[in-house]
Design a protein around this motif. Sequence first.
Motif, mmCIF file in Angstrom:
data_model
loop_
_atom_site.group_PDB
_atom_site.id
_atom_site.type_symbol
_atom_site.label_atom_id
_atom_site.label_comp_id
_atom_site.label_asym_id
_atom_site.label_seq_id
_atom_site.Cartn_x
_atom_site.Cartn_y
_atom_site.Cartn_z
ATOM 1 N N VAL A 96 1.346 -0.037 -15.370
ATOM 2 C CA VAL A 96 2.668 0.353 -14.863
ATOM 3 C C VAL A 96 3.102 -0.634 -13.789
ATOM 4 C CG1 VAL A 96 3.896 2.076 -13.477
ATOM 5 C CG2 VAL A 96 2.511 2.811 -15.417
ATOM 6 N N TYR A 97 4.334 -1.114 -13.898
ATOM 7 C CA TYR A 97 4.847 -2.085 -12.923
ATOM 8 C C TYR A 97 5.035 -1.429 -11.558
ATOM 9 C CZ TYR A 97 8.129 -5.043 -10.388
ATOM 10 O OH TYR A 97 8.745 -5.793 -9.422
ATOM 11 N N ALA A 98 4.558 -2.112 -10.526
ATOM 12 C CA ALA A 98 4.716 -1.636 -9.150
ATOM 13 C C ALA A 98 5.275 -2.771 -8.303
ATOM 14 C CB ALA A 98 3.382 -1.164 -8.580
ATOM 15 N N PRO A 99 6.500 -2.681 -7.828
ATOM 16 C CA PRO A 99 7.072 -3.770 -7.015
ATOM 17 C C PRO A 99 6.293 -4.015 -5.736
ATOM 18 C CG PRO A 99 8.489 -1.815 -6.986
ATOM 19 C CD PRO A 99 7.461 -1.583 -8.035
ATOM 20 N N LYS A 100 5.669 -2.983 -5.204
ATOM 21 C CA LYS A 100 4.817 -3.116 -4.023
ATOM 22 C C LYS A 100 3.430 -2.569 -4.372
ATOM 23 C CE LYS A 100 8.559 -2.765 -0.629
ATOM 24 N NZ LYS A 100 9.082 -2.041 0.553
ATOM 25 N N PRO A 101 2.558 -3.432 -4.887
ATOM 26 C CA PRO A 101 1.248 -2.967 -5.361
ATOM 27 C C PRO A 101 0.450 -2.169 -4.341
ATOM 28 C CG PRO A 101 1.641 -5.209 -6.084
ATOM 29 C CD PRO A 101 2.764 -4.864 -5.140
ATOM 30 N N LYS A 102 0.574 -2.514 -3.053
ATOM 31 C CA LYS A 102 -0.186 -1.777 -2.035
ATOM 32 C C LYS A 102 0.141 -0.291 -2.015
ATOM 33 C CE LYS A 102 -1.132 -5.365 1.434
ATOM 34 N NZ LYS A 102 -0.872 -5.793 2.835
ATOM 35 N N ASP A 103 1.366 0.036 -2.438
ATOM 36 C CA ASP A 103 1.800 1.436 -2.411
ATOM 37 C C ASP A 103 1.349 2.220 -3.635
ATOM 38 O OD1 ASP A 103 3.049 0.872 -0.025
ATOM 39 O OD2 ASP A 103 5.047 0.622 -0.917
ATOM 40 N N TYR A 104 0.786 1.517 -4.620
ATOM 41 C CA TYR A 104 0.365 2.188 -5.861
ATOM 42 C C TYR A 104 -1.099 2.581 -5.734
ATOM 43 C CZ TYR A 104 0.535 3.223 -10.888
ATOM 44 O OH TYR A 104 0.524 3.865 -12.117
ATOM 45 N N ASP A 105 -1.339 3.881 -5.640
ATOM 46 C CA ASP A 105 -2.703 4.378 -5.499
ATOM 47 C C ASP A 105 -2.989 5.424 -6.561
ATOM 48 O OD1 ASP A 105 -1.336 6.632 -4.620
ATOM 49 O OD2 ASP A 105 -1.891 6.374 -2.516
ATOM 50 N N ILE A 106 -4.094 6.123 -6.415
ATOM 51 C CA ILE A 106 -4.495 7.090 -7.438
ATOM 52 C C ILE A 106 -3.491 8.233 -7.554
ATOM 53 C CG2 ILE A 106 -5.947 8.479 -5.908
ATOM 54 C CD1 ILE A 106 -6.647 7.515 -9.616
ATOM 55 N N ASN A 107 -2.837 8.573 -6.461
ATOM 56 C CA ASN A 107 -1.834 9.644 -6.524
ATOM 57 C C ASN A 107 -0.592 9.194 -7.300
ATOM 58 O OD1 ASN A 107 -3.230 11.664 -4.941
ATOM 59 N ND2 ASN A 107 -2.872 10.348 -3.165
ATOM 60 N N ALA A 130 -9.295 4.496 -8.365
ATOM 61 C CA ALA A 130 -10.054 5.745 -8.252
ATOM 62 C C ALA A 130 -11.039 5.674 -7.089
ATOM 63 C CB ALA A 130 -10.802 6.020 -9.556
ATOM 64 N N LYS A 131 -11.342 4.452 -6.658
ATOM 65 C CA LYS A 131 -12.210 4.247 -5.490
ATOM 66 C C LYS A 131 -11.401 3.828 -4.267
ATOM 67 C CE LYS A 131 -16.391 2.922 -8.031
ATOM 68 N NZ LYS A 131 -17.425 1.871 -8.239
ATOM 69 N N ASP A 132 -10.092 3.991 -4.359
ATOM 70 C CA ASP A 132 -9.173 3.661 -3.254
ATOM 71 C C ASP A 132 -9.189 2.186 -2.884
ATOM 72 O OD1 ASP A 132 -8.312 6.334 -2.998
ATOM 73 O OD2 ASP A 132 -10.041 6.819 -1.733
ATOM 74 N N GLU A 133 -9.506 1.314 -3.835
ATOM 75 C CA GLU A 133 -9.448 -0.120 -3.565
ATOM 76 C C GLU A 133 -7.994 -0.569 -3.451
ATOM 77 O OE1 GLU A 133 -13.616 -1.540 -5.766
ATOM 78 O OE2 GLU A 133 -11.668 -1.988 -6.691
ATOM 79 N N VAL A 134 -7.739 -1.465 -2.522
ATOM 80 C CA VAL A 134 -6.387 -1.988 -2.303
ATOM 81 C C VAL A 134 -6.366 -3.470 -2.670
ATOM 82 C CG1 VAL A 134 -5.869 -0.312 -0.506
ATOM 83 C CG2 VAL A 134 -6.885 -2.516 0.114
ATOM 84 N N PRO A 135 -5.193 -4.039 -2.893
ATOM 85 C CA PRO A 135 -5.122 -5.462 -3.252
ATOM 86 C C PRO A 135 -5.651 -6.357 -2.144
ATOM 87 C CG PRO A 135 -3.056 -4.344 -3.766
ATOM 88 C CD PRO A 135 -3.864 -3.385 -2.943
ATOM 89 N N LYS A 136 -6.279 -7.452 -2.543
ATOM 90 C CA LYS A 136 -6.655 -8.501 -1.602
ATOM 91 C C LYS A 136 -5.482 -9.470 -1.528
ATOM 92 C CE LYS A 136 -11.665 -8.279 -2.257
ATOM 93 N NZ LYS A 136 -12.892 -9.035 -2.635
ATOM 94 N N VAL A 137 -5.040 -9.757 -0.327
ATOM 95 C CA VAL A 137 -3.834 -10.564 -0.127
ATOM 96 C C VAL A 137 -4.206 -11.991 0.261
ATOM 97 C CG1 VAL A 137 -1.674 -10.785 1.137
ATOM 98 C CG2 VAL A 137 -2.548 -8.508 0.556
ATOM 99 N N LEU A 138 -3.706 -12.946 -0.514
ATOM 100 C CA LEU A 138 -3.888 -14.363 -0.212
ATOM 101 C C LEU A 138 -2.703 -14.835 0.625
ATOM 102 C CD1 LEU A 138 -4.990 -15.636 -3.754
ATOM 103 C CD2 LEU A 138 -6.439 -14.834 -1.875
ATOM 104 N N SER A 139 -2.965 -15.706 1.595
ATOM 105 C CA SER A 139 -1.885 -16.167 2.469
ATOM 106 C C SER A 139 -2.001 -17.671 2.725
ATOM 107 C CB SER A 139 -1.919 -15.410 3.803
ATOM 108 O OG SER A 139 -3.167 -15.590 4.438
#
Length: 507
Positions: free
Chosen positions: A349-360, A429-438
């Motif tokens: 599913v497309y998420a414009p802000k991946p950090k906001d996409y979680d298991i809920n 499902a393990k609450d992993e969040v994106p790793k951000v490259l800068s």
Amino acid sequence: MFSHSVVASLVAILMDVAAASWQWEGRTLDDRRAVLECVKSGQAFSFTTTIGEFPSAKVSKAESDVTVATLIDIKYSANFKVITNSKAKEQYVLTQCGTEAPTDAVVDAVKKLDANYKRKHFTVPLEKAIATQTTMLGFVAALGLEDRMMAVSARAVAPCWQKASTTCSATLADQWSNKTLMKIQHAAADGVFDDCNGGCSMSNGIAFNPTADPGNLHGAEYIKVMAAFFNKEAEANKIFDAKMTTYAAMSSASMATKSVAWINYQAAFTYNLGEGFYLSMADYKKQMVKDAGYKNVDPQALKTALPNLTRNTDGTLWVLRVNDYASKNEAATAFFGALSAVSAVIDEVYAPKPKDYDINTFYAKYNFTNSSQHAFMKHVLRIDGTMSVVNDLDWYESRIANPEWALEGLRHAVSGDASMRRKYFRNIAKDEVPKVLSADMCSKKMPTCEAKYPEVILCETAKAASTTKVTGAPKATDTTKAPEVSAAMGAQAAYFPLAILLMGISR
């Protein structure tokens, strides 16, 4: 006729463009000869390192179940190479800098130009290049050629690309943001790597199509094609051999008791098959799952349990439409009931802000609750595990050049094996969040930022004579001007004739 005011405005725009830091000065031929990148006048030269057969026999064997066309042909002569791209119907003659370009008759003796094909000449190694698609940048980075890119897309993900675009003001324009600037940037490059899907009309355009043939390894081997434009064949051969070894090792450990499904929920819109729950069966995804040691879902078997399951024309996408059921919830229950034994799902599913996409978010999209008992509920994966600060995904940039990273990332996500690196995938499902490259993660000096030329690529004559690495630092006299002033002066010299032409038109 243009009015004087319009022409004055255009000239001002051109001068602003000329001062942009993406337009850095390259070395002169004499300078390139001095640092041993180009052949010295009167010196004998002959290419000795080649990329051999393409695709290689080992790739054809490893992906024997993949049907491919031979789109690339590469031939070598003493001081030039001939690359023929049958998809684009183009032929590229790459002449070692410092030597004389061959005549058409000489090239024809090595590789004849087929009817309806276009021949283009380039001097190699390219000093200033552009890659129009972010999927190409993974190959550039693998070869360590970041400092030879004049400008990059604002959607690029790797740290050095973000540095070039944001810190160094070397953002590549496109036809939607600024078509005029895009054309100026393209014209200033020695070569422009492009997919050429709409034709490769640019005189310096280079068709680069790593996804034209199926097969994840076939695509990754295109690193050798790009390498030929930079005299990096030796490096490309070693890099790809290492990738093959890692890929094969990852594939050898079968875990075929576990299965993986690529799923999506889409609301109805013009270009899809309607609101529903989707199952992707794209070839590269199926190969990735199989080569990681897992099983793919069998859509035909699913259709026995779900008679309403419908496929698209080529069978790469299957959908269970909500309209075929009394409600979305009823459709979801049927779809996931048939998939209940799957070990892991990859939610696309497309998420414009991946950090906001979680298991809920996943629960809400697919009509689940935290009490759902399907086997895959502990392995809900996303492909947005690595991204840029502006939410662009590395999945679409570096994966094609590095398929072994994708296998490792999938194995890590499904098996939990800590010895394997997390890459591309994250388990929500393990609450992993994106790793951000800068951008601050980039340690490479870029010509658009620093008073430095690209790192020298030694010509084969110099490599044979010495193993000493040339640093490529500018001469002392080159540092007497601030880098942005030097770049602006070089760019202005290039664009003054166009400004004068515009003023002439107004008369």
